[in-house]
Motif scaffolding. Structure first.
Motif, PDB file in Angstrom:
ATOM      1  N   ALA A 127       0.744  -1.124  -0.008  1.00  0.00           N
ATOM      2  CA  ALA A 127      -0.115  -0.009  -0.113  1.00  0.00           C
ATOM      3  C   ALA A 127       0.939   1.315   0.038  1.00  0.00           C
ATOM      4  CB  ALA A 127      -0.811   0.250   1.201  1.00  0.00           C
ATOM      5  N   ILE A 128       0.643   2.232  -0.568  1.00  0.00           N
ATOM      6  CA  ILE A 128       0.984   3.509  -0.404  1.00  0.00           C
ATOM      7  C   ILE A 128       0.087   4.671   0.258  1.00  0.00           C
ATOM      8  CG2 ILE A 128       1.803   5.652  -1.915  1.00  0.00           C
ATOM      9  CD1 ILE A 128       2.162   3.650  -4.253  1.00  0.00           C
ATOM     10  N   TYR A 129       0.915   5.110   1.469  1.00  0.00           N
ATOM     11  CA  TYR A 129       0.448   6.213   2.253  1.00  0.00           C
ATOM     12  C   TYR A 129       0.758   7.496   1.895  1.00  0.00           C
ATOM     13  CZ  TYR A 129      -1.286   2.298   5.043  1.00  0.00           C
ATOM     14  OH  TYR A 129      -1.988   1.110   5.690  1.00  0.00           O
ATOM     15  N   TYR A 130      -0.038   8.515   1.426  1.00  0.00           N
ATOM     16  CA  TYR A 130       0.503   9.715   1.054  1.00  0.00           C
ATOM     17  C   TYR A 130       0.197  10.807   2.289  1.00  0.00           C
ATOM     18  CZ  TYR A 130       0.560   8.256  -3.779  1.00  0.00           C
ATOM     19  OH  TYR A 130       0.683   7.468  -5.012  1.00  0.00           O
ATOM     20  N   VAL A 131       1.389  11.042   2.655  1.00  0.00           N
ATOM     21  CA  VAL A 131       1.222  12.063   3.858  1.00  0.00           C
ATOM     22  C   VAL A 131       2.079  13.186   3.890  1.00  0.00           C
ATOM     23  CG1 VAL A 131       1.217   9.850   5.451  1.00  0.00           C
ATOM     24  CG2 VAL A 131       3.457  10.733   4.862  1.00  0.00           C
ATOM     25  N   SER A 132       1.838  14.407   4.735  1.00  0.00           N
ATOM     26  CA  SER A 132       2.584  15.268   4.895  1.00  0.00           C
ATOM     27  C   SER A 132       3.033  15.513   6.163  1.00  0.00           C
ATOM     28  CB  SER A 132       1.508  16.561   4.555  1.00  0.00           C
ATOM     29  OG  SER A 132       0.970  16.450   3.323  1.00  0.00           O
ATOM     30  N   ASN A 133       4.167  16.281   6.248  1.00  0.00           N
ATOM     31  CA  ASN A 133       5.117  16.375   7.551  1.00  0.00           C
ATOM     32  C   ASN A 133       4.765  17.990   7.999  1.00  0.00           C
ATOM     33  OD1 ASN A 133       6.711  16.193   9.489  1.00  0.00           O
ATOM     34  ND2 ASN A 133       8.416  16.296   8.487  1.00  0.00           N
ATOM     35  N   PHE A 134       4.380  18.234   9.043  1.00  0.00           N
ATOM     36  CA  PHE A 134       4.341  19.596   9.511  1.00  0.00           C
ATOM     37  C   PHE A 134       5.390  19.729  10.905  1.00  0.00           C
ATOM     38  CE2 PHE A 134       0.432  18.936   7.281  1.00  0.00           C
ATOM     39  CZ  PHE A 134       0.338  20.153   6.509  1.00  0.00           C
ATOM     40  N   SER A 135       6.112  19.067  10.853  1.00  0.00           N
ATOM     41  CA  SER A 135       7.016  19.024  12.208  1.00  0.00           C
ATOM     42  C   SER A 135       8.397  19.909  11.652  1.00  0.00           C
ATOM     43  CB  SER A 135       7.489  17.624  12.393  1.00  0.00           C
ATOM     44  OG  SER A 135       8.436  17.737  13.583  1.00  0.00           O
ATOM     45  N   LEU A 136       8.729  20.813  12.810  1.00  0.00           N
ATOM     46  CA  LEU A 136       9.931  21.544  12.398  1.00  0.00           C
ATOM     47  C   LEU A 136      11.435  20.598  12.628  1.00  0.00           C
ATOM     48  CD1 LEU A 136       8.754  25.061  13.504  1.00  0.00           C
ATOM     49  CD2 LEU A 136       8.702  23.888  11.213  1.00  0.00           C
ATOM     50  N   GLU A 137      11.286  19.292  13.232  1.00  0.00           N
ATOM     51  CA  GLU A 137      12.423  18.860  13.401  1.00  0.00           C
ATOM     52  C   GLU A 137      13.240  18.564  12.090  1.00  0.00           C
ATOM     53  OE1 GLU A 137      13.450  17.875  16.294  1.00  0.00           O
ATOM     54  OE2 GLU A 137      11.933  18.630  17.510  1.00  0.00           O
ATOM     55  N   PRO A 138      14.438  18.722  12.285  1.00  0.00           N
ATOM     56  CA  PRO A 138      15.323  18.282  11.151  1.00  0.00           C
ATOM     57  C   PRO A 138      15.198  17.183  10.229  1.00  0.00           C
ATOM     58  CG  PRO A 138      16.511  19.437  12.786  1.00  0.00           C
ATOM     59  CD  PRO A 138      15.304  19.186  13.505  1.00  0.00           C
ATOM     60  N   ILE A 139      15.004  16.057  11.155  1.00  0.00           N
ATOM     61  CA  ILE A 139      14.856  14.753  10.928  1.00  0.00           C
ATOM     62  C   ILE A 139      13.608  14.258  11.222  1.00  0.00           C
ATOM     63  CG2 ILE A 139      15.751  12.382  10.217  1.00  0.00           C
ATOM     64  CD1 ILE A 139      18.398  13.564  10.178  1.00  0.00           C
ATOM     65  N   SER A 140      12.665  13.752  10.687  1.00  0.00           N
ATOM     66  CA  SER A 140      11.318  12.868  11.061  1.00  0.00           C
ATOM     67  C   SER A 140      11.503  11.468  10.845  1.00  0.00           C
ATOM     68  CB  SER A 140       9.761  13.657  10.679  1.00  0.00           C
ATOM     69  OG  SER A 140       9.967  14.857  11.005  1.00  0.00           O
ATOM     70  N   PHE A 141      11.221  10.649  12.046  1.00  0.00           N
ATOM     71  CA  PHE A 141      11.238   9.164  11.877  1.00  0.00           C
ATOM     72  C   PHE A 141       9.813   8.575  11.690  1.00  0.00           C
ATOM     73  CE2 PHE A 141      15.193  10.431  13.579  1.00  0.00           C
ATOM     74  CZ  PHE A 141      16.237   9.745  12.675  1.00  0.00           C
ATOM     75  N   GLN A 194       6.331  -4.591  13.247  1.00  0.00           N
ATOM     76  CA  GLN A 194       6.532  -3.136  12.722  1.00  0.00           C
ATOM     77  C   GLN A 194       7.677  -3.174  11.984  1.00  0.00           C
ATOM     78  OE1 GLN A 194       4.846  -0.707  15.179  1.00  0.00           O
ATOM     79  NE2 GLN A 194       5.756   0.739  13.637  1.00  0.00           N
ATOM     80  N   PRO A 195       7.904  -2.510  10.834  1.00  0.00           N
ATOM     81  CA  PRO A 195       9.089  -2.215  10.089  1.00  0.00           C
ATOM     82  C   PRO A 195      10.070  -1.311  10.689  1.00  0.00           C
ATOM     83  CG  PRO A 195       7.412  -0.780   9.238  1.00  0.00           C
ATOM     84  CD  PRO A 195       6.809  -1.682  10.245  1.00  0.00           C
ATOM     85  N   LEU A 196      11.083  -1.249  10.132  1.00  0.00           N
ATOM     86  CA  LEU A 196      12.229  -0.149  10.779  1.00  0.00           C
ATOM     87  C   LEU A 196      11.796   1.342  10.408  1.00  0.00           C
ATOM     88  CD1 LEU A 196      15.610  -2.158   9.441  1.00  0.00           C
ATOM     89  CD2 LEU A 196      14.359  -2.175  11.777  1.00  0.00           C
ATOM     90  N   GLU A 197      12.162   1.941  11.278  1.00  0.00           N
ATOM     91  CA  GLU A 197      11.582   3.247  11.036  1.00  0.00           C
ATOM     92  C   GLU A 197      12.485   4.028   9.703  1.00  0.00           C
ATOM     93  OE1 GLU A 197      12.876   5.524  14.663  1.00  0.00           O
ATOM     94  OE2 GLU A 197      10.745   5.240  15.569  1.00  0.00           O
ATOM     95  N   ALA A 198      11.620   4.671   9.181  1.00  0.00           N
ATOM     96  CA  ALA A 198      12.186   5.458   7.921  1.00  0.00           C
ATOM     97  C   ALA A 198      12.309   6.792   8.075  1.00  0.00           C
ATOM     98  CB  ALA A 198      11.015   5.345   6.731  1.00  0.00           C
ATOM     99  N   SER A 199      13.152   7.440   7.759  1.00  0.00           N
ATOM    100  CA  SER A 199      13.610   8.913   7.975  1.00  0.00           C
ATOM    101  C   SER A 199      13.178   9.814   6.806  1.00  0.00           C
ATOM    102  CB  SER A 199      15.033   9.086   8.568  1.00  0.00           C
ATOM    103  OG  SER A 199      16.071   9.037   7.373  1.00  0.00           O
ATOM    104  N   LEU A 200      12.788  11.038   7.126  1.00  0.00           N
ATOM    105  CA  LEU A 200      12.748  11.931   5.956  1.00  0.00           C
ATOM    106  C   LEU A 200      13.202  13.382   6.699  1.00  0.00           C
ATOM    107  CD1 LEU A 200      10.874  12.462   3.438  1.00  0.00           C
ATOM    108  CD2 LEU A 200       9.191  13.412   4.959  1.00  0.00           C
ATOM    109  N   ALA A 201      13.957  13.850   5.967  1.00  0.00           N
ATOM    110  CA  ALA A 201      14.556  15.158   6.177  1.00  0.00           C
ATOM    111  C   ALA A 201      13.802  16.376   5.956  1.00  0.00           C
ATOM    112  CB  ALA A 201      16.023  15.240   5.538  1.00  0.00           C
ATOM    113  N   LEU A 202      13.836  17.488   6.678  1.00  0.00           N
ATOM    114  CA  LEU A 202      13.309  18.818   6.325  1.00  0.00           C
ATOM    115  C   LEU A 202      13.925  19.729   5.458  1.00  0.00           C
ATOM    116  CD1 LEU A 202      10.745  20.665   6.988  1.00  0.00           C
ATOM    117  CD2 LEU A 202      12.277  21.333   8.950  1.00  0.00           C
ATOM    118  N   LYS A 203      13.303  19.897   4.391  1.00  0.00           N
ATOM    119  CA  LYS A 203      13.929  20.725   3.249  1.00  0.00           C
ATOM    120  C   LYS A 203      13.412  22.258   3.431  1.00  0.00           C
ATOM    121  CE  LYS A 203      13.818  19.199  -0.711  1.00  0.00           C
ATOM    122  NZ  LYS A 203      13.119  18.787  -2.007  1.00  0.00           N
TER     123      LYS A 203
END
Length: 281
Positions: A71-85, A102-111
């Motif tokens: 499945a694909i989950y389309y999400v949006s990030n509103f956190s001001l953390e430099p990297i969100s897990f 539970q899968p391993l955590e994926a990281s997303l950097a704030l641009k």
């Protein structure tokens, strides 16, 4: 424990970084053998710190006894953390229980889209002092106040009586509507339960309103005094129909007619007062 190892879960973002609020795709896959009942989270799941925008599911595929769900989950990030897990689990459902994979955590950097700040700031060469008038215009204020005062005096002189009469008529109509509502309610309650309390309330309401209309002490007068003042001998019968319940505990024969007569007296007196107020010079 054997069944738990047979379920493999993988989750990752399709990109490494994203701006605040940007739509990002998170891929969730689960591989498992026969005999497993696997369920993916729906919109009721807590996706914080992300916000779910859309979920897209795909048909299961099975190869050599191994089933792949994705499945694909389309999400949006509103956190001001430099990297969100982020990590979305899948659930294995049993008859009386469930198991979380539970899968391993994926990281997303704030641009952050910010222009590079130069080492030295350059300013426009324009430092000429501009004088600003800070004095308050008192003559203008005084002129406006005097104009308002003269306008008010003019309106009061030419239209004061008319405005006052209209105001008195409006207030009288408002009191009449309020009395009509209270009278109707009291009359209905008296008709449903003709006892001493409801009879006393009905007569008290009538006397109070007539006292307002005529500016006379109706509540202190006797029935005879009210009859003499109104020059209406029939009102004695109407009062006695209702007062029989108060003083004798007996219900009169013509109570509805008596109530209607009392109401007509109030209504006629109100109309006379409205007409007198409107015709007053």
């Amino acid at each position: 424990m054997g069944q738990e190892r047979e379920v493999e879960v993988e989750g990752y973002f399709q990109q490494d970084s994203a701006m605040i609020g940007e739509r990002v795709a998170y891929i969730l896959k689960a591989r498992y053998g026969e005999g497993h009942n696997i369920v993916f989270p729906d919109s009721t799941f807590d996706f914080s710190p992300f916000v779910l925008l859309e979920k897209k599911t795909f048909m299961s595929s099975t190869t050599e006894g191994i089933t792949l769900d994705s499945a694909i989950y389309y999400v949006s990030n509103f956190s001001l953390e430099p990297i969100s897990f982020f990590s979305i689990p899948v659930f294995e459902v049993f008859k009386y229980d469930s198991l979380i994979h539970q899968p391993l955590e994926a990281s997303l950097a704030l641009k952050l889209i910010i222009d590079t700040i130069p080492d030295e700031l350059s300013f426009r060469d324009n430092n000429v002092y501009q004088p600003i008038d800070t004095e308050f215009n008192f003559p203008l204020l005084i002129g406006l106040l005097l104009s308002l005062i003269f306008i008010g005096i003019g309106i009061s002189f030419f239209f004061g009586k008319s405005i006052r009469r209209r105001w008195e008529i409006w207030m009288e109509k408002r009191k009449y509507r309020l009395f009509a509502l209270r009278w109707k309610k009291a009359e209905e309650e008296f008709a449903a339960k003709p006892d001493m309390d409801h009879a006393d309330e009905l007569l008290g309401l009538w006397k109070t309103y007539m006292e307002h209309l005529k500016d006379k002490p109706f509540r202190e007068w006797t029935t005879i005094e009210i009859s003499d003042f109104l020059e209406n001998k029939e009102i004695i019968k109407d009062f006695r129909e209702i007062e029989m319940i108060i003083y004798a505990g007996k219900s009169g024969k013509n109570i509805p007619k008596a109530c209607q007569n009392l109401w007509n007296i109030c209504s006629d007196t109100y109309q006379q007062k409205i007409t007198a107020t409107d015709d007053r010079k």
